[in-house]
Enzyme design. Structure first.
Site, PDB file in Angstrom:
ATOM      1  N   ASN A 219       0.849  -1.202   0.000  1.00 24.04           N
ATOM      2  CA  ASN A 219       0.000   0.000   0.000  1.00 24.04           C
ATOM      3  C   ASN A 219       0.877   1.242   0.000  1.00 24.04           C
ATOM      4  O   ASN A 219       2.099   1.144   0.017  1.00 24.04           O
ATOM      5  CB  ASN A 219      -0.983  -0.027   1.178  1.00 24.04           C
ATOM      6  CG  ASN A 219      -0.260  -0.051   2.506  1.00 24.04           C
ATOM      7  OD1 ASN A 219       0.461   0.879   2.848  1.00 24.04           O
ATOM      8  ND2 ASN A 219      -0.419  -1.141   3.254  1.00 24.04           N
ATOM      9  N   LYS A 297       7.835 -18.210  -9.453  1.00 27.52           N
ATOM     10  CA  LYS A 297       7.172 -17.060 -10.079  1.00 27.52           C
ATOM     11  C   LYS A 297       5.968 -17.522 -10.910  1.00 27.52           C
ATOM     12  O   LYS A 297       6.104 -18.451 -11.715  1.00 27.52           O
ATOM     13  CB  LYS A 297       8.195 -16.334 -10.956  1.00 27.52           C
ATOM     14  CG  LYS A 297       7.683 -15.055 -11.529  1.00 27.52           C
ATOM     15  CD  LYS A 297       8.703 -14.390 -12.421  1.00 27.52           C
ATOM     16  CE  LYS A 297       8.055 -13.278 -13.206  1.00 27.52           C
ATOM     17  NZ  LYS A 297       8.915 -12.773 -14.259  1.00 27.52           N
ATOM     18  N   PRO A 315      -3.948 -10.895  10.815  1.00 29.81           N
ATOM     19  CA  PRO A 315      -4.297 -10.598  12.214  1.00 29.81           C
ATOM     20  C   PRO A 315      -4.401  -9.095  12.405  1.00 29.81           C
ATOM     21  O   PRO A 315      -3.655  -8.337  11.776  1.00 29.81           O
ATOM     22  CB  PRO A 315      -3.105 -11.166  13.003  1.00 29.81           C
ATOM     23  CG  PRO A 315      -1.980 -11.237  12.019  1.00 29.81           C
ATOM     24  CD  PRO A 315      -2.609 -11.466  10.670  1.00 29.81           C
ATOM     25  N   ASP A 316      -5.326  -8.660  13.248  1.00 28.16           N
ATOM     26  CA  ASP A 316      -5.442  -7.232  13.546  1.00 28.16           C
ATOM     27  C   ASP A 316      -4.563  -6.941  14.767  1.00 28.16           C
ATOM     28  O   ASP A 316      -4.930  -7.250  15.907  1.00 28.16           O
ATOM     29  CB  ASP A 316      -6.904  -6.859  13.811  1.00 28.16           C
ATOM     30  CG  ASP A 316      -7.075  -5.345  13.866  1.00 28.16           C
ATOM     31  OD1 ASP A 316      -6.214  -4.671  14.470  1.00 28.16           O
ATOM     32  OD2 ASP A 316      -8.053  -4.835  13.284  1.00 28.16           O
ATOM     33  N   PHE A 335      -4.568   4.394  14.606  1.00 31.48           N
ATOM     34  CA  PHE A 335      -4.850   5.395  13.577  1.00 31.48           C
ATOM     35  C   PHE A 335      -6.047   4.933  12.761  1.00 31.48           C
ATOM     36  O   PHE A 335      -6.201   3.736  12.510  1.00 31.48           O
ATOM     37  CB  PHE A 335      -3.645   5.548  12.642  1.00 31.48           C
ATOM     38  CG  PHE A 335      -2.670   6.585  13.105  1.00 31.48           C
ATOM     39  CD1 PHE A 335      -2.655   7.845  12.541  1.00 31.48           C
ATOM     40  CD2 PHE A 335      -1.773   6.298  14.114  1.00 31.48           C
ATOM     41  CE1 PHE A 335      -1.767   8.807  12.975  1.00 31.48           C
ATOM     42  CE2 PHE A 335      -0.874   7.249  14.559  1.00 31.48           C
ATOM     43  CZ  PHE A 335      -0.876   8.517  13.984  1.00 31.48           C
ATOM     44  N   LYS A 353     -11.996  -2.064  18.103  1.00 25.95           N
ATOM     45  CA  LYS A 353     -10.643  -2.599  18.321  1.00 25.95           C
ATOM     46  C   LYS A 353     -10.242  -2.570  19.795  1.00 25.95           C
ATOM     47  O   LYS A 353      -9.290  -3.228  20.185  1.00 25.95           O
ATOM     48  CB  LYS A 353      -9.639  -1.812  17.496  1.00 25.95           C
ATOM     49  CG  LYS A 353      -9.960  -1.843  16.002  1.00 25.95           C
ATOM     50  CD  LYS A 353      -8.733  -1.700  15.172  1.00 25.95           C
ATOM     51  CE  LYS A 353      -9.084  -1.673  13.697  1.00 25.95           C
ATOM     52  NZ  LYS A 353      -8.010  -2.208  12.873  1.00 25.95           N
TER      53      LYS A 353
HETATM   54  O1  C5P Z   1      -8.893  -1.416  10.311  1.00 24.14           O
HETATM   55  P1  C5P Z   1      -7.946  -0.331   9.896  1.00 24.14           P
HETATM   56  O2  C5P Z   1      -6.821  -0.847   9.036  1.00 24.14           O
HETATM   57  O3  C5P Z   1      -8.573   0.888   9.327  1.00 24.14           O
HETATM   58  O4  C5P Z   1      -7.315   0.129  11.302  1.00 24.14           O
HETATM   59  C1  C5P Z   1      -6.276   1.052  11.384  1.00 24.14           C
HETATM   60  C2  C5P Z   1      -5.542   0.901  12.672  1.00 24.14           C
HETATM   61  O5  C5P Z   1      -5.401  -0.473  13.030  1.00 24.14           O
HETATM   62  C3  C5P Z   1      -4.121   1.423  12.568  1.00 24.14           C
HETATM   63  O6  C5P Z   1      -3.726   1.866  13.844  1.00 24.14           O
HETATM   64  C4  C5P Z   1      -3.350   0.201  12.143  1.00 24.14           C
HETATM   65  O7  C5P Z   1      -1.973   0.291  12.490  1.00 24.14           O
HETATM   66  C5  C5P Z   1      -4.054  -0.889  12.911  1.00 24.14           C
HETATM   67  N1  C5P Z   1      -4.084  -2.200  12.229  1.00 24.14           N
HETATM   68  C6  C5P Z   1      -3.359  -3.249  12.756  1.00 24.14           C
HETATM   69  N2  C5P Z   1      -3.423  -4.477  12.171  1.00 24.14           N
HETATM   70  C7  C5P Z   1      -4.194  -4.684  11.099  1.00 24.14           C
HETATM   71  C8  C5P Z   1      -4.939  -3.626  10.546  1.00 24.14           C
HETATM   72  C9  C5P Z   1      -4.851  -2.386  11.139  1.00 24.14           C
HETATM   73  O8  C5P Z   1      -2.645  -3.057  13.744  1.00 24.14           O
HETATM   74  N3  C5P Z   1      -4.238  -5.894  10.539  1.00 24.14           N
END
Ligand code: C5P
Length: 418
Positions: A219, A297, A315-316, A335, A353
């Site tokens: 990204n 590849k 994972p979040d 953020f 979150k």
């Molecule tokens: O869900 P979103 O990507 O909009 O959330 C943004 C926030 O969550 C940011 O602080 C980002 O660093 C964190 N994030 C994370 N792991 C992910 C997705 C987002 O820590 N897989």
């Protein structure tokens, strides 16, 4: 209690000696950062420095006459070189070439800059910048050791690619790191560093999720805001672990950087860095990864169908680090980069979150924030929403660092790390 961040440079004065070298242009950025904090700057430009930046640029940015000549009748009648050498709270040599460092070490005084540096009793900070071979030369090593022993302060150099395309130590420290060194030196005696003894965990930059050995999902994140936050927290005395995705940014020396590529690696590096008093998760973590990464590849065959990629959710990290438990940082900051309904989306995201604070910003193309040097933040906490004006990312970072320092309990909750 005084602190060393924010606007504590207001009313202070720096005499900036700009010597020769391609890095001299970065002195202009340093002036902008200093004056932005209310610090007065006057410049001495060496003959070498004048090959790279003009007196007019320095004058325009500082709003003050630029000093250049040792035997100038006008300058001597207005302010002699001795007075000039005592006129500031700090003398900063940026960039400091191998030549000016050798001149200082030898105690020569053949031009205005060297005469001031010999005549002064003001603290001096040098920011060396030169080719790696010059930096590593035995003469420079001996000069640096001598200058250090005489109490000259030093920031950098950094490691990286140089203007001459060689790689190694010798790049000028980045202006925010020089600013932090200046702020630390100008802090009044006994100044309390409000984050001393704290551990801050920061994530920054994008992740790269591999598709095959040569392709990946990425990204637009530049990592600038996360790196600025890491520097600002370090400037307030925190021990900082910066877990960084792939970015083209140099790491300020005071930080411990762990570089990672994927979201899984970022999560593992964050967990390994715990416990922390505060976690600021500024990374743009990829939401998905490819289910089956091809070991070879993927081939484009004439007339063949395009491959279809199965995706899995990553994972979040923010949600996982926010979960209650003994290792949850005291303060978890996330953020929310949004393109519409910025505040409403960010409020919902904060709830979902489980983090303490959310910094929301508008990253629509029209805002020009993504990849740029400025940011406009809405800080969402339990107490409501605070709107910050549009600020340079460095200023956003300093403001956030101050807020974090005031929000943490009086004494660190953690044992200092070895
Ligand atoms: O869900 P979103 O990507 O909009 O959330 C943004 C926030 O969550 C940011 O602080 C980002 O660093 C964190 N994030 C994370 N792991 C992910 C997705 C987002 O820590 N897989």
């Amino acid at each position: 209690m005084a602190t060393v961040a924010g606007h504590d440079l207001a009313g202070r004065r720096v005499l900036l000696v700009v010597s020769g070298g391609i890095a001299a242009y970065k002195a202009l950025e340093l002036i902008r950062l200093l004056t932005g904090q209310g610090c007065a700057v006057s410049c001495v430009l060496t003959a070498g420095g004048a090959q790279f930046v003009t007196p007019l640029s320095l004058q325009a940015l500082t709003g003050e006459a630029v000093h250049g000549a040792l035997f100038s009748l006008t300058e001597e009648s207005e302010m002699g070189h001795i007075a000039l050498s005592r006129s500031a709270d700090l003398i900063v040599v940026c960039p400091a070439s191998a030549n000016i460092l050798a001149t200082m070490a030898a105690g020569l005084s053949h031009d205005l800059a060297s005469t001031i540096l010999l005549a002064t009793d003001t603290p001096v900070l040098v920011a060396p910048a030169m080719n790696v071979r010059m930096w590593e030369h035995a003469a420079t090593r001996a000069n640096i050791a001598l200058l250090r022993a005489r109490g000259i302060h030093m920031v950098g150099p950094e490691e990286g690619v140089m203007a001459c395309n060689e790689y190694g130590l010798g790049r000028l420290a980045e202006p925010p790191a020089i600013l932090a060194a200046i702020a630390a030196l100008l802090a009044p005696p006994g100044t309390h560093l409000p984050l001393a003894g704290r551990h801050a965990l920061i994530t920054a930059g994008p992740t790269h999720e591999p598709i095959d050995p040569v392709r990946y999902i990425a990204n637009q994140s530049s990592g600038k805001q996360g790196y600025a936050i890491a520097s600002a927290l370090a400037a307030l005395g925190a021990r900082v672990t910066l877990v960084s995705g792939p970015v083209a940014l140099l790491v300020p020396r005071a930080l411990h950087r762990v570089t990672v590529r994927t979201a899984d690696e970022m999560l593992a590096a964050c967990r390994a860095a715990l416990p922390a008093d505060v976690a600021v998760l500024a990374a743009a973590v990829g939401d998905w990864r490819v289910e089956t990464v091809s070991p070879s590849k993927l081939k484009k065959r004439p007339g063949g169908a395009a491959p279809s990629l199965g995706l899995l959710a990553n994972p979040d990290i923010l949600a996982l680090l926010s979960r209650p438990g003994p290792l949850r940082p005291h303060l978890v900051v996330g953020f929310a980069a949004e393109t519409q309904e910025v505040v409403a989306e960010a409020r919902a995201k904060r709830q979902r979150k489980g983090c303490d604070w959310m910094l929301a910003n508008d990253v629509s193309a029209a805002s020009g924030i993504m990849g740029g040097d400025e940011n406009e933040i809405h800080l969402i906490t339990d107490d409501g929403v605070e709107h910050w004006p549009r600020l340079p990312k460095l200023a956003v970072a300093q403001r956030l660092a101050q807020r974090i320092a005031s929000a943490l309990p009086q004494s660190p909750t953690l044992e200092p790390h070895p």
